[in-house]
Structure formats: C-alpha cells, structure tokens
Design a protein around this motif. Structure first.
Motif, PDB file in Angstrom:
ATOM      1  N   LEU A 200       9.476  -2.873   3.300  1.00  0.00           N
ATOM      2  CA  LEU A 200       9.124  -3.965   2.393  1.00  0.00           C
ATOM      3  C   LEU A 200      10.361  -4.601   1.743  1.00  0.00           C
ATOM      4  CD1 LEU A 200       6.693  -5.445   1.379  1.00  0.00           C
ATOM      5  CD2 LEU A 200       6.478  -3.788  -0.457  1.00  0.00           C
ATOM      6  N   VAL A 201      11.205  -3.760   1.164  1.00  0.00           N
ATOM      7  CA  VAL A 201      12.400  -4.303   0.510  1.00  0.00           C
ATOM      8  C   VAL A 201      13.310  -4.959   1.555  1.00  0.00           C
ATOM      9  CG1 VAL A 201      14.440  -3.745  -0.860  1.00  0.00           C
ATOM     10  CG2 VAL A 201      12.252  -2.662  -1.378  1.00  0.00           C
ATOM     11  N   ARG A 202      13.342  -4.366   2.761  1.00  0.00           N
ATOM     12  CA  ARG A 202      14.130  -4.957   3.835  1.00  0.00           C
ATOM     13  C   ARG A 202      13.644  -6.377   4.139  1.00  0.00           C
ATOM     14  NH1 ARG A 202      13.663  -5.936   9.291  1.00  0.00           N
ATOM     15  NH2 ARG A 202      15.681  -5.904  10.361  1.00  0.00           N
ATOM     16  N   LEU A 203      12.320  -6.526   4.306  1.00  0.00           N
ATOM     17  CA  LEU A 203      11.762  -7.838   4.627  1.00  0.00           C
ATOM     18  C   LEU A 203      12.061  -8.836   3.507  1.00  0.00           C
ATOM     19  CD1 LEU A 203       9.848  -9.172   6.845  1.00  0.00           C
ATOM     20  CD2 LEU A 203       8.123  -9.048   5.065  1.00  0.00           C
ATOM     21  N   LYS A 204      11.908  -8.380   2.270  1.00  0.00           N
ATOM     22  CA  LYS A 204      12.184  -9.236   1.115  1.00  0.00           C
ATOM     23  C   LYS A 204      13.626  -9.750   1.166  1.00  0.00           C
ATOM     24  CE  LYS A 204      13.104  -8.522  -3.846  1.00  0.00           C
ATOM     25  NZ  LYS A 204      12.472  -9.571  -4.659  1.00  0.00           N
ATOM     26  N   LYS A 205      14.568  -8.838   1.426  1.00  0.00           N
ATOM     27  CA  LYS A 205      15.980  -9.233   1.454  1.00  0.00           C
ATOM     28  C   LYS A 205      16.236 -10.246   2.554  1.00  0.00           C
ATOM     29  CE  LYS A 205      18.171  -5.231  -0.654  1.00  0.00           C
ATOM     30  NZ  LYS A 205      18.461  -3.820  -0.337  1.00  0.00           N
ATOM     31  N   ILE A 206      15.673  -9.978   3.739  1.00  0.00           N
ATOM     32  CA  ILE A 206      15.919 -10.870   4.872  1.00  0.00           C
ATOM     33  C   ILE A 206      15.354 -12.261   4.588  1.00  0.00           C
ATOM     34  CG2 ILE A 206      15.173 -11.319   7.246  1.00  0.00           C
ATOM     35  CD1 ILE A 206      15.727  -8.418   7.846  1.00  0.00           C
ATOM     36  N   ILE A 207      14.123 -12.304   4.100  1.00  0.00           N
ATOM     37  CA  ILE A 207      13.499 -13.604   3.847  1.00  0.00           C
ATOM     38  C   ILE A 207      14.253 -14.362   2.753  1.00  0.00           C
ATOM     39  CG2 ILE A 207      11.440 -14.707   2.881  1.00  0.00           C
ATOM     40  CD1 ILE A 207       9.742 -12.794   4.488  1.00  0.00           C
ATOM     41  N   GLU A 208      14.612 -13.661   1.677  1.00  0.00           N
ATOM     42  CA  GLU A 208      15.295 -14.353   0.579  1.00  0.00           C
ATOM     43  C   GLU A 208      16.671 -14.832   1.007  1.00  0.00           C
ATOM     44  OE1 GLU A 208      15.012 -11.805  -2.864  1.00  0.00           O
ATOM     45  OE2 GLU A 208      12.850 -12.192  -3.069  1.00  0.00           O
ATOM     46  N   GLU A 209      17.315 -14.040   1.854  1.00  0.00           N
ATOM     47  CA  GLU A 209      18.647 -14.437   2.329  1.00  0.00           C
ATOM     48  C   GLU A 209      18.552 -15.649   3.259  1.00  0.00           C
ATOM     49  OE1 GLU A 209      21.091 -10.994   3.548  1.00  0.00           O
ATOM     50  OE2 GLU A 209      21.526 -12.240   5.314  1.00  0.00           O
TER      51      GLU A 209
ATOM     52  N   HIS B  70       0.837  -1.204   0.000  1.00  0.00           N
ATOM     53  CA  HIS B  70       0.000   0.000   0.000  1.00  0.00           C
ATOM     54  C   HIS B  70       0.874   1.257   0.000  1.00  0.00           C
ATOM     55  CE1 HIS B  70       1.046   0.055   4.199  1.00  0.00           C
ATOM     56  NE2 HIS B  70       0.264   1.078   4.481  1.00  0.00           N
ATOM     57  N   TRP B  71       2.215   1.053  -0.088  1.00  0.00           N
ATOM     58  CA  TRP B  71       3.127   2.189  -0.183  1.00  0.00           C
ATOM     59  C   TRP B  71       3.512   2.421  -1.638  1.00  0.00           C
ATOM     60  CZ3 TRP B  71       5.342  -1.526   3.602  1.00  0.00           C
ATOM     61  CH2 TRP B  71       5.041  -1.186   4.930  1.00  0.00           C
ATOM     62  N   PRO B  72       3.556   3.681  -2.079  1.00  0.00           N
ATOM     63  CA  PRO B  72       4.189   3.947  -3.371  1.00  0.00           C
ATOM     64  C   PRO B  72       5.700   3.767  -3.223  1.00  0.00           C
ATOM     65  CG  PRO B  72       3.502   6.008  -2.338  1.00  0.00           C
ATOM     66  CD  PRO B  72       3.052   4.894  -1.432  1.00  0.00           C
ATOM     67  N   SER B  73       6.407   3.527  -4.327  1.00  0.00           N
ATOM     68  CA  SER B  73       7.826   3.199  -4.187  1.00  0.00           C
ATOM     69  C   SER B  73       8.637   4.376  -3.670  1.00  0.00           C
ATOM     70  CB  SER B  73       8.388   2.681  -5.505  1.00  0.00           C
ATOM     71  OG  SER B  73       8.174   3.630  -6.514  1.00  0.00           O
ATOM     72  N   SER B  74       8.071   5.599  -3.716  1.00  0.00           N
ATOM     73  CA  SER B  74       8.834   6.733  -3.194  1.00  0.00           C
ATOM     74  C   SER B  74       8.753   6.816  -1.668  1.00  0.00           C
ATOM     75  CB  SER B  74       8.294   8.039  -3.780  1.00  0.00           C
ATOM     76  OG  SER B  74       7.000   8.279  -3.275  1.00  0.00           O
ATOM     77  N   SER B  75       7.771   6.131  -1.075  1.00  0.00           N
ATOM     78  CA  SER B  75       7.631   6.174   0.370  1.00  0.00           C
ATOM     79  C   SER B  75       8.833   5.484   1.017  1.00  0.00           C
ATOM     80  CB  SER B  75       6.335   5.467   0.764  1.00  0.00           C
ATOM     81  OG  SER B  75       6.387   5.062   2.109  1.00  0.00           O
ATOM     82  N   SER B  76       9.352   6.086   2.083  1.00  0.00           N
ATOM     83  CA  SER B  76      10.539   5.496   2.715  1.00  0.00           C
ATOM     84  C   SER B  76      10.229   4.080   3.192  1.00  0.00           C
ATOM     85  CB  SER B  76      11.010   6.366   3.876  1.00  0.00           C
ATOM     86  OG  SER B  76      10.060   6.322   4.920  1.00  0.00           O
TER      87      SER B  76
END
Ligand code: NA
Ligand code: NA
Lengths: 436, 186, 315
Positions: free
Chosen positions: C23-32, C11-17
C-alpha cells in the motif's frame, strides 16, 4: 479549517451535549453525523450504519451479555451477599477490608474476561450495594470498582492487547505475559492506598463492630460462601487454560456455574431467570449502544484527519527519547478523556510505533504503558466507558458527579504505577523475557 | 391531546413488549456456545453453525435493545447539570438536544435501511462454511432504529407537554414503564 | 494544478508487511509519478470501514479506493470464491499468476466488479499455508486435527475429514496456545509470524492449501474516470506493475519469514505424506464443483482452470 480547530470543535460539541444531559450514545452518534456532514458530505453517514454493523459482528463482545447475565444470576441467588458477609466477618477489624476484597474479585474477573465492560457492570451490581450497605463511603466503593473493573484489559486474556499486537506486530504471548506483574503492582498500590487512607479516616470504610465480628464457628460456617464462587472461577479459568474453550466461550461456562449456584442455593426459578434476563438485556443494550456510537465517533474523527494531528504533535518534542515517551503518554491520556480505546489505538499507534522502536525502546514494555493508559482512559471524565457502565447499574442516589469525583485519587495511583513501570521496565519485561 | 397521550403509551408498550421477547435470546446464546464447546472438546466434531449463529443472535439482541432501553430511561447520561434543572427548563433543554438524537436516528434509518436493502436485494449470505443469510440481521438495524425513533418522538411529545405545562399528557408514567412490571430493582 | 485527495481504506493492519510493501509502495509511486497531484490518504484495517464493508464503501464512492480480500466481495462477485482460492489447484505461484493475467481470469473479475462501479486489480498471488502443533505423518493424524479456518477453506477441511472451526482473529492466538485448536492458517509464513503463531505451533505445513490472488485493490470507477487522463493512466499502470512486482517480492519475503521462524522458534517444515496430499486433492474436487455452480462465469472459470491444470499434467 485546520485539524487542530476541527478537533476543538468536535470535542467541544461532544462536551456541550454531554453536559446538557443527552444520553451519551446519542451524543456520540449525533455529533459524528454533524461533523461527517461538514467534513465529508452526507454520503459518509453510511459510515455510522456500517460501524454499527461491524460492532454487531464482533464475536468477542458476546462475552459481555454472558458475564453480565452471570452476575445478575449470582446477585439473585444471594451468593454475592454471603460472600461479602463472609469477608466482613473475617476482615471485620481491617478498615477497608471489603474494598480490598472487591479489588481481589476484580483481579480474578479480569483473568476470566478479556473486555472491561462486563466486569464493571458485574462488580457494580454485586459489590457496590454490598459495600454501601455496610457503611462504606461511596467514593471508596465507586473508585475501587472503577479501577479494578478496568484491569480486564491488563491482566490476560485481553482483547486490547490482541489489538495492540495486530497493529504493532508484537507477540500476543509476550504481551499477555507482560501484563501479569503490572496487574499485581497496580493491585498492591491501590490496596495500599485504601488501607492507609482508611486507617486515618476510619469513617470511610468502617470496621465491623467488635461484638458483631462473630465467633470462630460462625466465621468457619460463613466460609461456605466462597465454595461456589471458587467453583465458578475454577470452571471458567480451567476451561480457558485447559484449552477447552476460548475466552469468549468461557463466559458461557461462567453462566453455567452461576446457574448451578442458583440451584444449590435453592433460588432457581423461571421468575428469577426472567428477571435476570431482562436486566441483562437492559445493561447490555446500554453498553452496546454506547459502543455502536463510540465506534462511529472515532471513525468520523479519523476521517477528519486525526492521524495527521498526531504526526504534527510528534515533531519537535524536546527532552530526548524520554521526552518523546512522556509526550506520547500525555497525548494518549488526553485522548483517553474523550475517545474510546480502540479508536485511540488506531489513531496513535501507527504514528508512535516506528518512533518507539527507532529510539530503541522495547515495544512490549511500551505496550504495557499504553494499555495501562487505556485503562486510565476508561475512568477519566468526561467520557470513560467504566464511568457510564457504573452509572448504569448504580442506585439512583449515586450521581455522575459522585462517579466523576471518586476516580481522582485512583487515577493518580494508576499514574504512579505507570511511572514505576516506566522507571523500572523489568516489571513488565521480566516475565515475557523469562518465558519466551 | 388524547391522541398524543395514546401514542406515547402505545409506543412505550410496543417497545417494552418487543424487548421482553428479544431479551430471551441470551438463553439461546448461552446454549449454543456451550453446545459448541461440548461438540468440539468432548465429541471432537465442532459444528460450522453454533458460533456464527450466536454472533448473529448477538447482533439482533444488541441492536434491538435500543428502544427498550430508552423506554426504561436506561441510556446513561451525565446528570451534573441536567438533574438539577427545574422540570420545565429540563424539558426545554431536552427538546433542544433532541435535534442531535434525531440527526443520529435519521442517518441510521436511511443508511442502515439502504445497507439492509442492498443486502436483501442480493440475498446476502455470510459465505462462511455454514453460509447463512445475513440480510435479516442487517434488516434489524433499520427496524431497531425505527423503534428507537418512535420512542424518541414519544419522549419529545412528553417534553413539549411539560414545557407548555400540559400535565395530563405529561403524565410521568406514560413513557417510563412502571418498575413493578419489569422485574427491575426499584 | 489542483491536488486530488483519495481516501484509501486498507484491509491490512499497519503491522502487516503488505501495508508497507503493497500500500505505501503504491502511494509513493502514484504521488511521485503525478508530482503529488493525486494523493492517497491511507487508513489501516477497520479505521473507517471494516474489511467486509470496504467493497460497499468503495462502490458507493464514500472512499475512493480500498484493499480487500475477494472473499469479502462474494455477494457482489460470483468469481470471488475462485479468486480467493480453490484448494489444491495450483502448485506454483507462477501458475496462478499466469492464470490471472495471461489466461484472462483477471479480466473476468474486472467485468464482475465493474457492474458495481468498482475497478478491480489484484495486488498479488500467494500461497495460504497451515501451521500446526503436532506434525501430520499419516491420514489418521490429519483427521485428528482441530483447525482454525474460515469460509470456503473451513468447508473444504471439514469435508476432507479434519475438524475445522471458525474463531475470530483475536481469539486465534489464545486458542492455539491453550490447545482449543491444533492448527490454523493465517496467510502463510509471514501471516503466521505476524500473529505470533510460531511461538505456539512449531510445524509449518507444505504444500500450500491454496495459491490465489487473496489481496486486491479496488477503486471507485467514477473517481477513476474523473481523474485527468494522464493521472488515470498513472494509476492503472501502477496497479498493473504492482501485481508482478509484489507477487515476486512476496515469495522472497515468505522464504525469509520461514527461514527466520525456523532459526528463532525452531519451526520445522512438515510436508504432508503423498497419500494425504492425494486424498486432499481428491476432496478438493467437490469444492471446485460447488464453486462452478455459482454462475455461468464461475463455471467457465473452473473449466478454464481444469484445462490449464490438465495441460500442466496435474489432473
Ligand atoms: Na483479562
Ligand atoms: Na476517559
């Protein structure tokens, strides 16, 4: 299957059914359903219904029926016809004068309204018959409405600029300010094209015969025609700038102005209102069903992995920073031929913006290039909103082929404008730098 | 064949009649928006309901237009090839492309219906400050789709009649509303 | 091993911190941590589903994961109104965190979401703060404000005596700039600056209107259950850690954003006068009371909140 193949099939199917003559809204919706089935499974059809609901809920689109209604009332009152008669009397000697007047009205409309559809439908209703009646070539008439009608997203206020700001984090105020001079530039370029072209080919936009140009008293009397349109413009722009209304609410003020004009012209009647409301309903319905399906279409394309395709395309582009910017513009231009602007923004901007800023380019400047490119997308065949909206209001004698053909020189001019702003970034950045 | 002809006529009349009523919603949207401007700017007391009601009316207005616009043949298409075909070939092509139309309608009808039903079952409201029920507006999606679908079926029957050369059913006035009654330019 | 792909509608636009930092943080952690066996495909705001539709889409399993504001799930979860923030309740972010995680509010939310086949996990708790064009120095100043607001907060501000109206996000900047409204809240300092609001409104109001778990992750329960045991544990643990990490980091980012706005746009902090705060806190009671009426669960949660705030000496 790779996303490249999927893309070809997806857009290929779109083109096939378009050429076979199925209405655009159904092509977009049906093709989405087919591809959702194969890439995502039947449960994903929910997306089509959900996108429709999302579009129904979009408050800023309320401006469309209201501005269309305003135009329908103005057409019935005869204000529009008087306005064109006045322009013809005054600029009778200038070849292409009515087309330039039309461009001016488009620019004013653009300043009153943040979306593109309403302006195209309004100008297609008011300006197109007026120009055709006076012997204007249909290519000139259609082309200038197509182009000018798209300025709504470049000249502030602009919903697309707000969306650009939301996606990229660039200031809305700076984007609004940055759109003004490029808007003027495009207007000058397009007007120059019309003047030069019609100078050499007078049959395209015939001047008024000398004996019909009227005497000064006649000319002055004809000036009456501008009073009410100016009143409406002042009401609408005044209420936006004066902090009385939001741009969407201002559309209602425009309708009020049109109704006042109808009363002044003694054309106000329930029958007139009834007819105007029916036509508004028809045109708004035509526009909105295209939007419903277009939103589902671009959501389906994103679900297929469109962003990965863009990421892939952006790797290994030769030509340094400028090569990359030009490649981006090319990608947006190509997508503009087949997708709606909102979808294009959602697909490309998250990939483009980190690259643009890391190369040291000004995101406001890039935003203006992007918005102009979106405007071009509105009028490039086969799929461009302006083309279809214009088809929806044009007289039956105008075919899609006429409309497709008419835009070619105008697209070329807008590309020239785009190139000028690329080479001279100041055109976009001067105002925002001075104001903020 | 008479039944088919009656069906085509009936559906077209139904869509035209409903559309005429819905088209008046434009006046309501206009009045409510102005009312809000007046309340906020002149009375300095904005209401919680005007803009939201306008938006909900807009939703109904736009989605319900589908069948009416089709009854008037105003959904725009590309006529590059289409308009140059002989009538029977064109009817054949339209029968073929209608597959796409019916797929779209089926997806909308089923999932729009499911969405509306879910909303109705929980008596969904908007949870804005005004907090109106929004399920009636969601309900408009399957209803509008059904009306558009009916009009599409009527068009299909007509195309079949043209394709098999059955002129009485293919009477061209049956799926298009005569323009004199619509107040439209002709 | 097979890789599993999840679609994640944000629900965040990509410009939102938060798009990057949450979101990207969670993605990286889970994929790692899963060696890439579970991959998240991220979709920004509105790409597949609009924010208000995301809960339905996740519940139906069309996308496996999403982020929402609980306000978008109010018809499904009777606690959503409380989760998205009761006005003038918590005074510090840690209190809201304690209420969620240590006093069992998060568990209550999870139970309600589970009824719709959704696993619910709050991303962070943070304040909602207002920016205004002219400072408020008295109760009279406050009642003269025209504020862009939404939902329960709009109702509260109206009942408290200001003129609150709803405008869609896209109209916010032009409306504030031309003076259609005099103030607005869009998150707090980071939200206001992402919308460019500080260019046209120079006063940042403290204290917060509310402090709440306004961002949350939702996961389709079936998709979660289908994961191999070890991957499922990675996902659940990562979500739990996320709450503490992001709640803390967000406070830091808020302060940085506010400092930057003061430096670059000459923004001033406008602390509401004592009497204004007191009147607002009193008016807030009505909103709490109404939220409590929504269900037994809601009544229980509001009661717990009252006890907690009484213990802290605020009530
Ligand atoms: Na504009
Ligand atoms: Na195009």
């Amino acid at each position: 299957m790779s996303i490249e193949m999927m893309t070809l099939l997806f857009f290929g199917t779109l083109l096939l059914f378009l050429v076979l003559g199925l209405p655009l809204a159904f092509v977009l919706g049906g093709v989405s359903v087919i591809f959702l089935y194969f890439t995502w499974g039947p449960d994903a059809f929910y997306l089509v219904a959900s996108q429709m609901w999302g579009t129904m809920e979009s408050f800023t689109l309320v401006a469309i029926p209201l501005f269309v209604f305003m135009a329908m009332v103005l057409e019935r009152t005869g204000v529009a016809n008087d306005l064109y008669r006045m322009m013809h009397l005054w600029w009778g000697g200038l070849r292409g004068g009515l087309a330039i007047g039309t461009l001016g009205i488009c620019a004013i409309f653009a300043a009153m309204c943040g979306v593109s559809g309403a302006a195209v439908v309004a100008m297609g209703t008011i300006a197109l018959p007026s120009m055709l009646e006076r012997g204007y070539d249909k290519n000139i008439a259609l082309g200038c409405i197509n182009t000018g009608g798209g300025w709504g997203i470049l000249i502030p206020p602009s919903i697309l600029m707000i969306l650009y700001s939301l996606i990229t984090g660039v200031s809305v105020g700076k984007m609004f300010a940055a759109g003004v001079l490029p808007g003027v530039l495009l207007m000058v370029l397009v007007s120059a094209y019309i003047i030069i072209r019609c100078y050499f080919q007078p049959e395209l936009a015939p001047a008024l015969p000398k004996e019909e140009r009227g005497t000064w008293p006649e000319k002055l009397r004809a000036l009456k025609a501008v009073i009410l349109p100016i009143l409406i413009v002042v009401m609408v722009l005044g209420s936006i700038i004066g902090g009385i209304t939001t741009p969407t609410e201002a559309a209602a003020v425009g309708v009020l102005g049109a109704l006042i004009s109808a009363i002044v012209y003694k054309k106000f009647s329930w029958q007139m209102l009834h007819e105007a409301s029916l036509r508004t309903f028809k045109l708004t319905g035509m526009i909105m069903w295209i939007l419903f399906a277009a939103h589902a279409f671009s959501a389906a394309y994103q679900g297929m992995g469109a962003q990965a395709l863009i990421e892939g395309l952006m790797t290994g582009i030769p030509g340094g920073p400028w090569g990359i910017i030009i490649a981006m513009m090319l990608i947006v231009f190509l997508l503009g031929m087949v997708l709606d602007p909102v979808g294009i923004m959602l697909i490309t901007l998250p990939v483009f913006m980190p690259i643009v800023t890391s190369l040291g380019f000004d995101p406001v400047w890039f935003g203006i290039l992007f918005v102009i490119n979106m405007e071009i997308g509105y009028m490039t065949p086969p799929f461009g909103f302006n083309l279809f909206y214009l088809k929806g209001v044009a007289p039956p004698s105008i075919t899609m082929k006429d409309i497709y053909g008419s835009v070619i020189p105008f697209v070329a001019i807008e590309i020239v404008g785009l190139a000028l702003i690329m080479v001279f970034p100041k055109i976009a950045t001067y105002l925002p730098d001075a104001l903020f | 064949m008479r039944v088919v002809h009656a069906f085509i006529k009936g559906v077209t009349r139904l869509n035209d009649g409903i559309g005429r009523w819905i088209s008046y919603l434009i006046f309501a949207m206009f009045v409510f928006l102005l009312l809000e401007v007046f309340n906020r700017y002149f009375l300095e007391s904005p209401t919680v309901w005007t803009n939201e009601l306008t938006q909900l009316l807009f939703g109904v207005y736009t989605v319900m237009s589908g069948g009416y616009v089709m009854a008037h043949r105003e959904h725009v298409n590309v006529d590059l090839l289409h308009s140059h075909l002989p009538p029977r070939v064109r009817a054949g092509v339209d029968i073929f492309t209608s597959i796409i139309f019916f797929l779209f309608m089926a997806a909308l009808l089923y999932f729009g219906g499911s969405m509306a039903w879910e909303s109705f079952a929980s008596r969904e409201t908007s949870y804005s400050a005004w907090n109106p029920a929004i399920w009636p507006v969601k309900m408009a999606i399957p209803i509008a789709t059904f009306l558009l679908l009916l009009q599409g079926i009527a068009k299909l029957f007509e195309d079949i009649a043209i394709a098999i050369n059955h002129p009485s059913t293919a009477d061209s006035s049956s799926t298009t509303v005569p323009s004199s009654t619509t107040g439209d330019r002709s | 091993a097979d890789t599993i792909k999840w679609k994640v509608q944000s629900h965040w636009p990509s410009s939102s911190s938060s798009y990057q930092d949450s979101l990207v943080r969670l993605k990286k952690i889970i994929e790692e941590r899963t060696d890439g066996r579970l991959q998240l495909d991220l979709f920004e705001d509105g790409a597949l589903f609009k924010a208000k539709e995301t809960f339905n889409a996740v519940g139906r399993g069309i996308v496996q994961m999403g982020t929402i504001s609980p306000a978008y799930a109010q018809d499904k979860m009777s606690l959503a109104g409380i989760a998205s923030g009761l006005p003038f309740a918590f005074r510090n972010v840690w209190e809201a965190a304690y209420f969620h995680k240590n006093l069992g509010f998060e568990d209550m939310l999870r139970e309600e979401a589970a009824k719709h086949g959704v696993y619910y996990s709050t991303d962070k708790v943070y304040p909602t703060e207002m920016v205004i064009k002219e400072p408020v120095n008295s109760w009279e100043d406050f009642t003269k404000l025209k504020i862009r607001s939404s939902g329960a907060m709009q109702k509260f501000l109206t009942e408290a005596g200001a003129a609150a109206s709803y405008l869609p996000g896209g109209e916010l900047y032009p409306a504030l700039s031309s003076g259609v409204v005099d103030g607005a809240h869009w998150g707090a300092a980071q939200g206001a600056s992402s919308m460019g609001l500080y260019e046209v409104a120079k006063h940042h109001v403290k204290p917060a209107l509310n402090i709440a778990g306004t961002d949350a992750f939702i996961v389709n329960q079936k998709a979660l259950d289908k994961l191999p045991e070890d991957i499922r544990k990675v996902v659940i643990d990562a979500l739990d850690e996320q709450f503490w990490f992001r709640t803390n980091e967000y406070q830091y980012q808020e302060q940085i954003a506010l400092a930057k706005a003061m430096e670059e746009h000459g923004v001033k902090v406008n602390t509401l006068p004592e009497d204004v705060q007191a009147r607002l806190a009193k008016a807030a009671q009505k909103t709490w009371h109404e939220e409590a009426k929504r269900s037994d669960n809601a009544a229980k949660a509001v009661q717990q909140l009252r006890t907690f705030l009484t213990d802290l000496g605020y009530l």
